[in-house]
Design an enzyme around this catalytic site. Structure first.
Site, PDB file in Angstrom:
ATOM      1  N   ASP A  91     -10.780 -38.821  40.382  1.00  0.00           N
ATOM      2  CA  ASP A  91     -10.538 -40.251  40.230  1.00  0.00           C
ATOM      3  C   ASP A  91     -10.391 -40.767  41.650  1.00  0.00           C
ATOM      4  O   ASP A  91      -9.444 -40.382  42.366  1.00  0.00           O
ATOM      5  CB  ASP A  91      -9.251 -40.479  39.431  1.00  0.00           C
ATOM      6  CG  ASP A  91      -8.947 -41.948  39.197  1.00  0.00           C
ATOM      7  OD1 ASP A  91      -9.449 -42.796  39.977  1.00  0.00           O
ATOM      8  OD2 ASP A  91      -8.199 -42.268  38.252  1.00  0.00           O
ATOM      9  N   GLY A 103     -19.002 -40.728  41.013  1.00  0.00           N
ATOM     10  CA  GLY A 103     -19.604 -41.287  39.802  1.00  0.00           C
ATOM     11  C   GLY A 103     -20.951 -40.672  39.482  1.00  0.00           C
ATOM     12  O   GLY A 103     -21.851 -41.357  38.994  1.00  0.00           O
ATOM     13  N   TYR A 137     -14.237 -59.549  40.704  1.00  0.00           N
ATOM     14  CA  TYR A 137     -15.266 -58.514  40.803  1.00  0.00           C
ATOM     15  C   TYR A 137     -16.050 -58.656  42.103  1.00  0.00           C
ATOM     16  O   TYR A 137     -16.306 -57.657  42.796  1.00  0.00           O
ATOM     17  CB  TYR A 137     -16.223 -58.582  39.619  1.00  0.00           C
ATOM     18  CG  TYR A 137     -17.431 -57.687  39.788  1.00  0.00           C
ATOM     19  CD1 TYR A 137     -17.295 -56.309  39.816  1.00  0.00           C
ATOM     20  CD2 TYR A 137     -18.713 -58.222  39.940  1.00  0.00           C
ATOM     21  CE1 TYR A 137     -18.394 -55.474  39.990  1.00  0.00           C
ATOM     22  CE2 TYR A 137     -19.820 -57.405  40.110  1.00  0.00           C
ATOM     23  CZ  TYR A 137     -19.657 -56.028  40.138  1.00  0.00           C
ATOM     24  OH  TYR A 137     -20.743 -55.204  40.326  1.00  0.00           O
ATOM     25  N   LYS A 139     -14.808 -38.654  37.056  1.00  0.00           N
ATOM     26  CA  LYS A 139     -13.637 -38.474  36.200  1.00  0.00           C
ATOM     27  C   LYS A 139     -13.939 -37.734  34.903  1.00  0.00           C
ATOM     28  O   LYS A 139     -13.056 -37.116  34.319  1.00  0.00           O
ATOM     29  CB  LYS A 139     -13.030 -39.833  35.838  1.00  0.00           C
ATOM     30  CG  LYS A 139     -12.346 -40.552  36.980  1.00  0.00           C
ATOM     31  CD  LYS A 139     -11.480 -41.685  36.472  1.00  0.00           C
ATOM     32  CE  LYS A 139     -12.271 -42.688  35.656  1.00  0.00           C
ATOM     33  NZ  LYS A 139     -11.416 -43.766  35.122  1.00  0.00           N
ATOM     34  N   ARG A 184     -23.315 -39.610  35.503  1.00  0.00           N
ATOM     35  CA  ARG A 184     -24.295 -40.369  34.710  1.00  0.00           C
ATOM     36  C   ARG A 184     -24.909 -41.472  35.569  1.00  0.00           C
ATOM     37  O   ARG A 184     -24.497 -41.705  36.695  1.00  0.00           O
ATOM     38  CB  ARG A 184     -23.626 -40.978  33.475  1.00  0.00           C
ATOM     39  CG  ARG A 184     -22.502 -41.951  33.783  1.00  0.00           C
ATOM     40  CD  ARG A 184     -21.905 -42.548  32.513  1.00  0.00           C
ATOM     41  NE  ARG A 184     -21.226 -41.559  31.710  1.00  0.00           N
ATOM     42  CZ  ARG A 184     -19.913 -41.307  31.784  1.00  0.00           C
ATOM     43  NH1 ARG A 184     -19.151 -42.005  32.625  1.00  0.00           N
ATOM     44  NH2 ARG A 184     -19.355 -40.378  31.038  1.00  0.00           N
TER      45      ARG A 184
END
Length: 421
Positions: free
Chosen positions: A76, A19, A170, A44, A22
């Site tokens: 991914d 990741g 979550y 990704k 950004r």
């Protein structure tokens, strides 16, 4: 002036960061790059995203401009083959892997009944399984390093019920990353591999946070650089003696003698008035004052979560967006504009004229077939089935201008959506 100066301790080290195109992941990559580190940007986004800035290639350019070497890899973290190939490519290019930063994550703050299983699977497959998979595949190379670290961007394991009740799916997925820290730090200690977690004290200004709060006010956030600096300090430590910790960014900085955190505030005028992040121990009243300013849930000690009235519409349109489809566009074929008055005043749109449809804040890009005007409370009640559109119209709570036949199609659409909203 940078609060945490680069020491070159990571020069020549290879970091595999998920990741990293950004946000926090990229900030950590750039901090290490200033030491002259090798950065594997495992993410990704190969092509520009319509809503999120940055790709693995733009991040790679920034890494090299900062003084590091970059290897952008389309990854991914749910895909074993992609992870395995990226790890092999990294080792082949840079001669090994010294540090893994598990930053990739998915979030959906929905209660049990409103959590679709595909969203549940996404969070668990990226957060928990992805973290485990990336760590596992990097292990053969970490074992050969004399400075091996795994750092998960995940919270302390706080078992207070109010962190589970509002969004148990979550929380479980995010805590899965933290349980990897708990287990792997014990498992890998004899190999000299340090395994730790890092979590922010406050909300961090990232594209994901903006989407989560529907454009919430970033003046109450800190910059990603605070996490990058804290991660840098952790990753510069001796891994054999620093493992099994659940670090919080400001505590790491304070332990290094950095007590002035004002430079990290997005708005220095609000440096002492910041939105706290989840999963940490703090007075719930501290969160309460932000709940009415932004699209947030109120957390209570008793484990209950009560949605704020402020932000209901933003959350509603976020849910509607997830339900849009080409079939829905074919069935409705109209564009709507909503002039919302009252507490959540604003203009919203629902464009069901092409593709799989669009919705959100502002005016539609195509002319609206009809415009609906009503108070925010009545608007939310209408979309969730508590108020029938016909009754709202007849009682004066709803005003309609434009094509009434298209408005009638919207009423049928609300009827089909209300069970899912």
């Amino acid at each position: 002036m940078e609060p945490v100066k680069n020491t070159k301790k990571l020069a020549g080290r290879t970091l595999f960061i998920t990741g990293a195109s950004r946000g926090i992941g990229k900030a950590i990559a750039l901090k290490a790059a200033r030491d002259g580190a090798n950065i594997v940007i495992a993410a990704k986004t190969a092509n520009p995203h319509p809503k999120l800035p940055g790709t693995i290639y733009t991040a790679a350019q920034e890494v090299e401009a900062a003084g590091g070497k970059a290897l952008p890899c389309v990854v991914d973290v749910r895909d074993e083959n992609q992870v395995r190939e990226a790890v092999k490519s990294a080792a082949a290019k840079f001669g090994g892997i010294d540090i893994v930063v598990n930053n990739a994550s998915a979030i959906s703050l929905t209660p049990t009944e409103q959590t679709e299983m595909k969203r549940y699977d996404l969070m668990h497959n990226i957060n928990t399984r992805g973290t485990f998979l990336v760590s596992k595949e990097c292990l053969p190379y970490l074992k050969k390093s004399n400075h091996a670290h795994i750092l998960n961007i995940s919270p302390p394991l706080n078992m207070a019920p109010h962190w589970f009740g509002p969004h148990v799916a979550y929380t479980m997925a995010k805590y899965g990353m933290s349980m990897c820290v708990l287990g792997m730090s014990h498992e890998l200690k004899s190999l000299g591999i340090g395994v730790n977690a890092l979590w922010p004290r406050t909300a961090i200004s990232t594209a994901a946070m903006e989407m989560l709060t529907s454009g919430g006010d970033s003046k109450f956030y800190r910059k990603p650089e605070i996490m990058a600096d804290a991660a840098y300090l952790v990753l510069c430590r001796e891994p054999r003696t620093s493992t099994g910790n659940f670090f919080v960014d400001d505590e790491v900085l304070k332990s290094a003698g950095i007590t002035d955190l004002k430079p990290y505030a997005c708005d220095p005028n609000h440096a002492d008035d910041l939105l706290p992040d989840f999963f940490l121990d703090w007075d719930p009243s501290q969160f309460e004052k932000f709940a009415d300013k932004m699209n947030l849930t109120r957390y209570t000690e008793g484990g209950e979560a009560k949605p704020t009235e402020k932000g209901n519409i933003a959350g509603l349109f976020g849910k509607i967006e997830s339900l849009l489809s080409e079939e829905l566009v074919k069935r409705v074929g109209a564009s709507y504009m909503f002039n919302v008055k009252g507490q959540e005043a604003g203009t919203w749109f629902l464009d069901l004229t092409s593709g799989s449809g669009k919705c959100g804040k502002g005016e539609p890009q195509v002319p609206a077939d009809c415009t609906l005007t009503m108070d925010s409370k009545h608007f939310f009640d209408m979309f969730t089935g508590k108020l029938k559109p016909a009754n709202a119209f007849m009682s004066g709570k709803l005003k309609i201008s434009g094509d009434l036949s298209k408005a009638m199609k919207l009423e049928k659409l609300m009827g089909s959506l209300k069970a899912k909203l």
